[in-house]
Design a protein around this motif. Sequence first.
Motif, PDB file in Angstrom:
ATOM      1  N   TYR A  78     -65.232 -13.033 -56.445  1.00  0.00           N
ATOM      2  CA  TYR A  78     -65.412 -11.732 -55.818  1.00  0.00           C
ATOM      3  C   TYR A  78     -66.726 -11.113 -56.280  1.00  0.00           C
ATOM      4  O   TYR A  78     -66.908 -10.894 -57.490  1.00  0.00           O
ATOM      5  CB  TYR A  78     -64.268 -10.796 -56.197  1.00  0.00           C
TER       6      TYR A  78
ATOM      7  N   PHE B 258     -58.636  -5.926 -61.258  1.00  0.00           N
ATOM      8  CA  PHE B 258     -57.396  -6.230 -60.536  1.00  0.00           C
ATOM      9  C   PHE B 258     -56.235  -6.154 -61.538  1.00  0.00           C
ATOM     10  O   PHE B 258     -55.797  -7.163 -62.095  1.00  0.00           O
ATOM     11  CB  PHE B 258     -57.481  -7.612 -59.898  1.00  0.00           C
TER      12      PHE B 258
ATOM     13  N   TRP C 214     -48.501  -9.340 -58.527  1.00  0.00           N
ATOM     14  CA  TRP C 214     -49.612  -9.372 -57.577  1.00  0.00           C
ATOM     15  C   TRP C 214     -50.566 -10.506 -57.920  1.00  0.00           C
ATOM     16  O   TRP C 214     -50.887 -10.723 -59.099  1.00  0.00           O
ATOM     17  CB  TRP C 214     -50.391  -8.054 -57.602  1.00  0.00           C
ATOM     18  N   TRP C 215     -51.011 -11.243 -56.876  1.00  0.00           N
ATOM     19  CA  TRP C 215     -52.063 -12.250 -57.015  1.00  0.00           C
ATOM     20  C   TRP C 215     -53.306 -11.772 -56.265  1.00  0.00           C
ATOM     21  O   TRP C 215     -53.183 -11.100 -55.227  1.00  0.00           O
ATOM     22  CB  TRP C 215     -51.636 -13.580 -56.410  1.00  0.00           C
ATOM     23  N   PRO C 216     -54.492 -12.096 -56.751  1.00  0.00           N
ATOM     24  CA  PRO C 216     -55.714 -11.760 -55.995  1.00  0.00           C
ATOM     25  C   PRO C 216     -55.706 -12.413 -54.617  1.00  0.00           C
ATOM     26  O   PRO C 216     -55.298 -13.565 -54.466  1.00  0.00           O
ATOM     27  CB  PRO C 216     -56.835 -12.323 -56.878  1.00  0.00           C
ATOM     28  N   ASP C 217     -56.161 -11.674 -53.626  1.00  0.00           N
ATOM     29  CA  ASP C 217     -56.150 -12.127 -52.230  1.00  0.00           C
ATOM     30  C   ASP C 217     -57.526 -12.684 -51.847  1.00  0.00           C
ATOM     31  O   ASP C 217     -58.509 -11.934 -51.838  1.00  0.00           O
ATOM     32  CB  ASP C 217     -55.787 -10.953 -51.325  1.00  0.00           C
TER      33      ASP C 217
ATOM     34  N   ALA D 101     -59.636 -10.680 -49.343  1.00  0.00           N
ATOM     35  CA  ALA D 101     -60.266  -9.412 -49.704  1.00  0.00           C
ATOM     36  C   ALA D 101     -61.742  -9.646 -50.019  1.00  0.00           C
ATOM     37  O   ALA D 101     -62.127 -10.712 -50.496  1.00  0.00           O
ATOM     38  CB  ALA D 101     -59.557  -8.788 -50.900  1.00  0.00           C
TER      39      ALA D 101
ATOM     40  N   LEU E 219     -63.065  -6.542 -55.524  1.00  0.00           N
ATOM     41  CA  LEU E 219     -61.996  -5.965 -56.336  1.00  0.00           C
ATOM     42  C   LEU E 219     -62.336  -4.532 -56.721  1.00  0.00           C
ATOM     43  O   LEU E 219     -62.075  -4.094 -57.838  1.00  0.00           O
ATOM     44  CB  LEU E 219     -61.760  -6.815 -57.592  1.00  0.00           C
TER      45      LEU E 219
ATOM     46  N   ARG F 269     -54.503  -3.862 -51.589  1.00  0.00           N
ATOM     47  CA  ARG F 269     -55.501  -4.752 -52.160  1.00  0.00           C
ATOM     48  C   ARG F 269     -55.212  -6.228 -51.922  1.00  0.00           C
ATOM     49  O   ARG F 269     -56.114  -7.051 -52.001  1.00  0.00           O
ATOM     50  CB  ARG F 269     -55.611  -4.520 -53.669  1.00  0.00           C
ATOM     51  N   THR F 270     -53.950  -6.554 -51.668  1.00  0.00           N
ATOM     52  CA  THR F 270     -53.609  -7.964 -51.539  1.00  0.00           C
ATOM     53  C   THR F 270     -52.354  -8.131 -50.691  1.00  0.00           C
ATOM     54  O   THR F 270     -51.468  -7.270 -50.703  1.00  0.00           O
ATOM     55  CB  THR F 270     -53.381  -8.601 -52.927  1.00  0.00           C
ATOM     56  N   SER F 271     -52.286  -9.220 -49.977  1.00  0.00           N
ATOM     57  CA  SER F 271     -51.076  -9.579 -49.246  1.00  0.00           C
ATOM     58  C   SER F 271     -50.172 -10.480 -50.081  1.00  0.00           C
ATOM     59  O   SER F 271     -49.103 -10.867 -49.618  1.00  0.00           O
ATOM     60  CB  SER F 271     -51.445 -10.294 -47.941  1.00  0.00           C
TER      61      SER F 271
END
Length: 334
Positions: free
Chosen positions: A236, A254, A290-293, A296, A299, A321-323
Amino acid sequence: MKTLGRPAAARSGFSSMELVVVLALSALVMGAMVVSYGTLVRSQPQVATVVDVPLTSDRLSTFFNNNSSDYRDTHVAPSFGSLAEAEKLREQFYHDVLSATAVFCLPRNEGVDNTWKPAYIPYNAETDDELDMPQKFRNHIIRVAGVPLTQYVDFRNPGMGNNSLPPNASIFILSYTGTDSYLRVQAIYDIDVIRFTDPKKAMGFHASVKRYADPSPVPEGNAYSLVFSSAYRVFYPPANPLATSAAGFSTDGFTPLFVTFERHTRRAFEEGMPIDRFKLAAERPFYFVWWPDPAARHLGAQANTAAPTTPQHAYNHMGGRTSFMFTVPMFPAL
């Protein structure tokens, strides 16, 4: 009386002229689709952008059981190739959780990689404490397995102090075992979000989620470690594209990677609002994870509009911020 009709040849199908017209129209439609697709691809140059992230050989070995330079080449977000890998890992994560006996999320501080990946953990149900929360699991592995105190953070939930939130985490998924003296570790998921601030190199975050499982073939005994199985990774860039130093994206990040909801019955023991506000589980404790998407773009910081007295204040800013958001039971009902 004989009925007159069209000749048999006229009823057999399309004429040559009709086929030519149909083929010409089909060519026009296909051509328009190709042009539209080409325009879409050209308007998303980030899809093919790759950066050489300065990951050390030790970290590459710890993360991926591999110190090849190929693992330093990471797609820049938004990356739809990385998104496809993340979707596959999501399905594997659901499968692991559904067959689990317990799940424990342990946070890690910046710069602390997870080097402990056991297949079995000693446990005596008669003498060892009941492992009904992540802190007790952490205390147990420190005592019986000699895990260093600094490997995992003694962390209960966000908002309990002024310390910064741990940016990394390890998720231990336990399963059934054939022996009473060990806990079986079915899989471990490591989430690492690493900040790089050198303006002469790639500035931004290298984010990855890795799964570790049994090697193939599975060794005999219970003294072996899990090995790298699958992962996704993405880089990112700073939310401020004009950033030339670490100060230019100091608010990017994040966190939290998870929050823990304890049993409601724990409210009988009052510990103060920052802790008690998370005691909401009717029966079984659970997590939000939550995991980074990879879809996106960055961050960058998100606004938090929830009241500090509510549990939502800990994770309200994570909503858009994330799916890749999971509700995970600490002790799945199987």
